[in-house]
Write a protein that holds these residues in place. Structure first.
Motif, PDB file in Angstrom:
ATOM      1  N   VAL A 470       0.875  -1.179   0.000  1.00  0.00           N
ATOM      2  CA  VAL A 470       0.000   0.000   0.000  1.00  0.00           C
ATOM      3  C   VAL A 470       0.905   1.219   0.000  1.00  0.00           C
ATOM      4  N   LYS A 471       0.603   2.150  -0.819  1.00  0.00           N
ATOM      5  CA  LYS A 471       1.522   3.280  -0.975  1.00  0.00           C
ATOM      6  C   LYS A 471       0.906   4.556  -0.415  1.00  0.00           C
TER       7      LYS A 471
ATOM      8  N   ASP B 191      -4.279  -5.404  -7.935  1.00  0.00           N
ATOM      9  CA  ASP B 191      -4.687  -4.129  -7.345  1.00  0.00           C
ATOM     10  C   ASP B 191      -3.598  -3.519  -6.474  1.00  0.00           C
ATOM     11  N   SER B 192      -2.425  -3.395  -7.044  1.00  0.00           N
ATOM     12  CA  SER B 192      -1.332  -2.801  -6.276  1.00  0.00           C
ATOM     13  C   SER B 192      -1.164  -1.350  -6.703  1.00  0.00           C
ATOM     14  N   PRO B 193      -0.436  -0.561  -5.914  1.00  0.00           N
ATOM     15  CA  PRO B 193      -0.213   0.838  -6.339  1.00  0.00           C
ATOM     16  C   PRO B 193       0.706   0.942  -7.561  1.00  0.00           C
ATOM     17  N   LYS B 195       1.198   0.822 -11.019  1.00  0.00           N
ATOM     18  CA  LYS B 195       0.396   0.813 -12.240  1.00  0.00           C
ATOM     19  C   LYS B 195       1.298   1.010 -13.445  1.00  0.00           C
ATOM     20  N   HIS B 321      -6.252  -1.045 -12.854  1.00  0.00           N
ATOM     21  CA  HIS B 321      -4.881  -1.318 -12.403  1.00  0.00           C
ATOM     22  C   HIS B 321      -3.836  -1.014 -13.482  1.00  0.00           C
TER      23      HIS B 321
END
Lengths: 471, 471
Positions: A470-471, B191-193, B195, B321
């Motif tokens: 999480v950023k 769904d990670s930061p 992209k 994403h």
């Protein structure tokens, strides 16, 4: 779980025909020689993005899935992919990302990090090593060079380039032969009532910041009558009038015209591809100056070729024994950099060697902040400090290896008018490594029981140790 | 001078990777088997234009230039060219031209005429034979089939197509592997930061009137997740909304999109390439709808690929994403049809066989108005009446072999939505002849001491017998 330190291998940026061979070289070396020194050898599946998401695969476990005796042949599969078999990413880690990566490396006791890529990646490698030292979890980071663009400094040539150059040379010979078949043969009647359309060809090749790819087309030039008659690069500069004059001279003299351009062909202020506006009235779509999703003006599209085609068709004077001029235009970009068949066997071995040497340097000799480099002798690998190849100022392209930096015996490889490459000098530099008459992939495959089409390998991911990023 | 009748061989239209092998097959057969029946075997240097200008070469003399013992190896050089080694022409002879040609044939006592080409050429062959009969100098005319487009009727496959299909398949596998390396791998965090830009690919292939070339891309489709996900042909039809819907489905399901289009992709009224207007403001050049020198709207340029790129980038919804979409576009056209390396050895033999059979039919058996055809058995050649393959009405394309005419076991090869090809049926039809895992040219070269680059052969022209052609 072993207490031995672990390693990770991360690919970055665009592919090359032999990047997977470097991945193979590294994993195979670790597996065969250093299982006493390291616990496991991870790969990031999907490059830096995968690394940060903990999408990792344990390659020793993967190799051993069918037992020790089959491990080498499983690993061998990796070698043959014409694109990044572990997956890749263009993500540039910021300082938050570096912290995340370090946390992950700590959690998995990873001490050896291999970053496989070009200039940008070498910069990242250096930053990561320094960052880890400041944070008290010092890493041994080694860069593994790759690029079709050949724009890495220090190394004699970059793994990937020789195969790319071979494919470019073959494509150029191919369109040349086709073009030749329409040209008036030696001694033929010219002033007859039979008038045909004259034919010329534009070939656009990858290379946004430099012209190494386009330069390789010169390998097809047997003598002055053969194309390419003009080679446009970013380094050479562009002027529409001078360009047409050179085209005209070739057509008048040889009845043939083959123009090769790097996608980065440039007039000093702008990419030439930007000369062309495109739009679709039918669908009410306007693309006055096309920008890609990153808001960069995209040059990796067909505008450059189409513009040069239109320019030549508009401006070239064709002798009266022709009824007009058709300029053909094409630009195989991503095919060239990942061609599954056309490849240099020397380049494959170069790529394996740098991967293998990287592991030897880091795990065997404990050397970090280095990159293996190829010397001008076939099969010989040395190494250099990363700071010699990485941009020290973020975003600067000052350290990019330009075609104009190559001089042999004190002579520049680019002609004085900026629109041609010296074939002898060029072939002196890269000819033996292109291995034009050597085997291509299917011949090498046959020896190892591989065949087309190659299925992608879905590398199984390890159980994640850290919470999602999480950023 | 001998009183034996003579022969002439004329190439026509665009090249194929194996057209020169047909020329070799014909000349070699004549040289080896029929020197008792024919005086000399001419070739027209530069196709029909060369034929009408009396730009001819005496191939027996050429073969014997270094003596009888070296003749076979001299002839063998011809076989290896990836484009029309004798030169070619797109000139369509009118009735004045037919008279001129007949005068030349009379003057040189030529009774056997071999026309090497596609549908148009077969029509010319039939017309010439009938014309000569009316004029009281009856010829024995045999058509020798060639085309990368596979659009000749009657023959199981056309020499040239299998190699073209192999090259298309390899190119598609190549861009696919590159594309795959940027796609999210199985099981990866979405769904990670982190992209990245999504990547899709458009590949445009030759084939103005039919989709055989584009269809061959299906050979790269290992399962539904692999591209091509959409194949556009002229036969399949095009609708922007349905097209985007199909693209969207593929991207949503597989995180990948590879679109292949024949240059002739069509919406029923217009070529899709015509959707795009191009212009250069900088140089004040306007090309609202580009026409080539023949006043045909040219589709063999990059407008189609560029249009599809822009359309997909504008209309495709990309999952959150990703940070955007970059559609890569390329179209290797003339490279594909003349690739010096990628070739099917079965196709080379097919090409030799039809050339050789043509000479056997005409000179050995005295059969005219025929064309050798390939059966579905490797190595087997039969023949058919020319009227079965030639358009009887000038300009009509009614006899062009459309992809939609191919059905196997009663099933059409084109999917119901018109935008996909059935891989199993397609490979059942052409797979064995593409010889995907067989040798390419360099392997075959090695056995015969040839190497790259191949120099063009400048065939010496005979002394002309007639005054220059005046129309």
């Amino acid at each position: 779980m072993s207490n031995k330190p672990n390693a990770i291998y991360i690919m970055g940026g665009g592919g090359t025909q032999v990047i997977s061979a470097s991945g193979y070289g590294a994993v195979q070396k670790a597996f065969a020689s250093y299982r006493d020194k390291i616990g496991t050898f991870y790969i990031a599946v999907g490059g830096m993005r995968g690394a940060l998401n903990e999408d990792w695969c344990d390659m020793f476990a993967w190799a051993l899935e069918e037992g020790e005796e089959k491990a080498e042949s499983r690993l061998n599969r990796i070698k043959w992919y014409s694109a990044p078999v572990f997956g890749t990413s263009r993500h540039k880690p910021d300082s938050k990302d570096s912290e995340r990566l370090l946390e992950l490396l700590k959690a998995h006791n990873v001490k050896y990090v291999f970053l496989n890529g070009g200039n940008d990646t070498m910069e990242k490698a250096m930053i990561l090593q320094e960052f880890s030292e400041r944070k008290g979890f010092p890493l041994t980071v080694v860069g593994v060079p790759k690029t079709v663009d050949n724009d890495l400094l220090v190394t004699h040539r970059c793994p990937g380039y020789a195969s790319f150059a071979k494919q470019v040379a073959m494509n150029t010979m191919s369109v040349q032969a086709d073009l030749d078949s329409f040209a008036l043969p030696e001694g033929a009647v010219k002033d007859s009532p039979i008038k045909e359309g004259a034919v010329a060809q534009v070939l656009v090749l990858m290379g946004r910041d430099e012209g190494w790819g386009a330069a390789a087309a010169v390998a097809a030039k047997i003598d002055e009558s053969y194309g390419p008659h003009v080679i446009l690069t970013k380094e050479g500069g562009f002027n529409p009038d001078k360009f047409i004059k050179k085209c005209q001279e070739a057509y008048d003299k040889y009845g043939r015209l083959l123009v090769v351009a790097a996608e980065g062909a440039h007039d000093g202020e702008s990419y030439i591809g930007n000369y062309l506006q495109v739009a679709s009235k039918e669908l009410n779509l306007e693309f006055q100056l096309h920008q890609d999703a990153h808001k960069n003006t995209s040059v990796t599209d067909s505008r450059l070729g189409l513009f040069l085609k239109l320019l030549i068709e508009s401006k070239l004077n064709i002798p009266t024994h022709y009824k007009g001029l058709k300029v053909r235009e094409e630009g195989p970009g991503y095919i060239n950099r990942s061609h599954i068949e056309v490849v240099s066997a020397v380049d494959i071995q170069d790529a394996i060697n740098v991967g293998s040497k990287a592991v030897e340097l880091a795990i065997g000799e404990g050397k970090g902040k280095v990159m293996p480099i190829l010397t001008d002798k076939i099969g010989e690998v040395s190494y250099t400090e990363l700071c010699n190849v990485a941009d020290t100022v973020k975003g600067s392209r000052g350290m990019t290896r330009s075609l104009s930096s190559l001089s042999i015996d004190g002579k520049s490889i680019i002609s004085e008018d900026g629109m041609m490459i010296d074939k002898d000098l060029f072939m002196q530099y890269i000819g033996p490594f292109m291995d034009l008459n050597g085997p291509n992939r299917i011949e090498l495959f046959r020896e190892e029981g591989m065949k087309y089409p190659l299925e992608r390998i879905n590398f199984p991911l390890i159980e994640r140790k850290l919470p999602a990023y999480v950023k």
